[in-house]
Design a protein around this motif. Structure first.
Motif, PDB file in Angstrom:
ATOM      1  N   LEU A  14       6.570   8.310   7.933  1.00  0.00           N
ATOM      2  CA  LEU A  14       7.019   8.614   6.578  1.00  0.00           C
ATOM      3  C   LEU A  14       8.359   9.346   6.594  1.00  0.00           C
ATOM      4  O   LEU A  14       9.269   8.990   5.844  1.00  0.00           O
ATOM      5  CB  LEU A  14       5.980   9.450   5.829  1.00  0.00           C
ATOM      6  N   THR A  15       8.505  10.374   7.440  1.00  0.00           N
ATOM      7  CA  THR A  15       9.770  11.103   7.472  1.00  0.00           C
ATOM      8  C   THR A  15      10.902  10.222   7.993  1.00  0.00           C
ATOM      9  O   THR A  15      12.047  10.351   7.552  1.00  0.00           O
ATOM     10  CB  THR A  15       9.663  12.396   8.306  1.00  0.00           C
ATOM     11  N   THR A  16      10.591   9.300   8.893  1.00  0.00           N
ATOM     12  CA  THR A  16      11.596   8.360   9.387  1.00  0.00           C
ATOM     13  C   THR A  16      12.033   7.416   8.267  1.00  0.00           C
ATOM     14  O   THR A  16      13.231   7.138   8.110  1.00  0.00           O
ATOM     15  CB  THR A  16      11.041   7.561  10.582  1.00  0.00           C
ATOM     16  N   ALA A  17      11.095   6.948   7.453  1.00  0.00           N
ATOM     17  CA  ALA A  17      11.425   6.087   6.316  1.00  0.00           C
ATOM     18  C   ALA A  17      12.255   6.842   5.281  1.00  0.00           C
ATOM     19  O   ALA A  17      13.193   6.281   4.700  1.00  0.00           O
ATOM     20  CB  ALA A  17      10.146   5.546   5.679  1.00  0.00           C
ATOM     21  N   ILE A  18      11.936   8.109   5.055  1.00  0.00           N
ATOM     22  CA  ILE A  18      12.702   8.928   4.115  1.00  0.00           C
ATOM     23  C   ILE A  18      14.136   9.081   4.611  1.00  0.00           C
ATOM     24  O   ILE A  18      15.093   8.949   3.842  1.00  0.00           O
ATOM     25  CB  ILE A  18      12.026  10.296   3.893  1.00  0.00           C
ATOM     26  N   LYS A  21      16.004   5.822   4.084  1.00  0.00           N
ATOM     27  CA  LYS A  21      16.310   5.633   2.666  1.00  0.00           C
ATOM     28  C   LYS A  21      17.462   6.537   2.236  1.00  0.00           C
ATOM     29  O   LYS A  21      18.362   6.112   1.511  1.00  0.00           O
ATOM     30  CB  LYS A  21      15.053   5.918   1.836  1.00  0.00           C
ATOM     31  N   ALA A  36      15.133  10.180  -1.857  1.00  0.00           N
ATOM     32  CA  ALA A  36      14.419   9.310  -0.913  1.00  0.00           C
ATOM     33  C   ALA A  36      12.964   9.725  -0.771  1.00  0.00           C
ATOM     34  O   ALA A  36      12.069   8.878  -0.722  1.00  0.00           O
ATOM     35  CB  ALA A  36      15.112   9.339   0.449  1.00  0.00           C
ATOM     36  N   ALA A  37      12.700  11.025  -0.715  1.00  0.00           N
ATOM     37  CA  ALA A  37      11.319  11.507  -0.609  1.00  0.00           C
ATOM     38  C   ALA A  37      10.533  11.166  -1.871  1.00  0.00           C
ATOM     39  O   ALA A  37       9.386  10.727  -1.787  1.00  0.00           O
ATOM     40  CB  ALA A  37      11.306  13.010  -0.361  1.00  0.00           C
ATOM     41  N   ASP A  39      11.073   8.723  -3.886  1.00  0.00           N
ATOM     42  CA  ASP A  39      10.887   7.275  -3.946  1.00  0.00           C
ATOM     43  C   ASP A  39       9.892   6.770  -2.906  1.00  0.00           C
ATOM     44  O   ASP A  39       9.433   5.638  -2.988  1.00  0.00           O
ATOM     45  CB  ASP A  39      12.221   6.548  -3.743  1.00  0.00           C
ATOM     46  N   SER A  40       9.567   7.591  -1.912  1.00  0.00           N
ATOM     47  CA  SER A  40       8.723   7.142  -0.796  1.00  0.00           C
ATOM     48  C   SER A  40       7.238   7.348  -1.014  1.00  0.00           C
ATOM     49  O   SER A  40       6.426   6.858  -0.244  1.00  0.00           O
ATOM     50  CB  SER A  40       9.137   7.869   0.488  1.00  0.00           C
ATOM     51  N   VAL A  41       6.876   8.086  -2.023  1.00  0.00           N
ATOM     52  CA  VAL A  41       5.467   8.321  -2.313  1.00  0.00           C
ATOM     53  C   VAL A  41       5.178   7.899  -3.741  1.00  0.00           C
ATOM     54  O   VAL A  41       6.050   7.911  -4.593  1.00  0.00           O
ATOM     55  CB  VAL A  41       5.067   9.803  -2.109  1.00  0.00           C
ATOM     56  N   HIS A  42       3.934   7.532  -4.008  1.00  0.00           N
ATOM     57  CA  HIS A  42       3.571   7.123  -5.358  1.00  0.00           C
ATOM     58  C   HIS A  42       3.109   8.339  -6.148  1.00  0.00           C
ATOM     59  O   HIS A  42       2.048   8.897  -5.891  1.00  0.00           O
ATOM     60  CB  HIS A  42       2.458   6.082  -5.337  1.00  0.00           C
TER      61      HIS A  42
END
Length: 65
Positions: A14-18, A21, A36-37, A39-42
């Motif tokens: 997750l932190t890598t995806a953030i 982004k 980015a954070a 946008d990365s979680v619902h």
């Protein structure tokens, strides 16, 4: 939130995806990392504190804890 005083990091998918982004948004600025954070979680738009919760805080997330 992005904290400059952190000295230990949790690197996971997750932190890598953030981070990826944020880089795609233009770099590792505080604004891009926060966006980015978010946008990365619902999270429903009404409950995003970065957007500003304007409702009754005693009812948000089921009330006071």
């Amino acid at each position: 939130m992005v904290q400059t005083s952190l000295y230990q990091y949790d690197i996971n998918p997750l932190t890598t995806a953030i981070a990826a982004k944020a880089m795609a948004l233009g770099g590792y600025s505080s604004k891009n990392l926060i966006q980015a954070a978010a946008d990365s979680v619902h999270v429903p738009d009404a409950n995003k504190t970065t957007a500003g919760f304007r409702g009754d805080p005693t009812t948000q997330y089921g009330g006071w804890h």
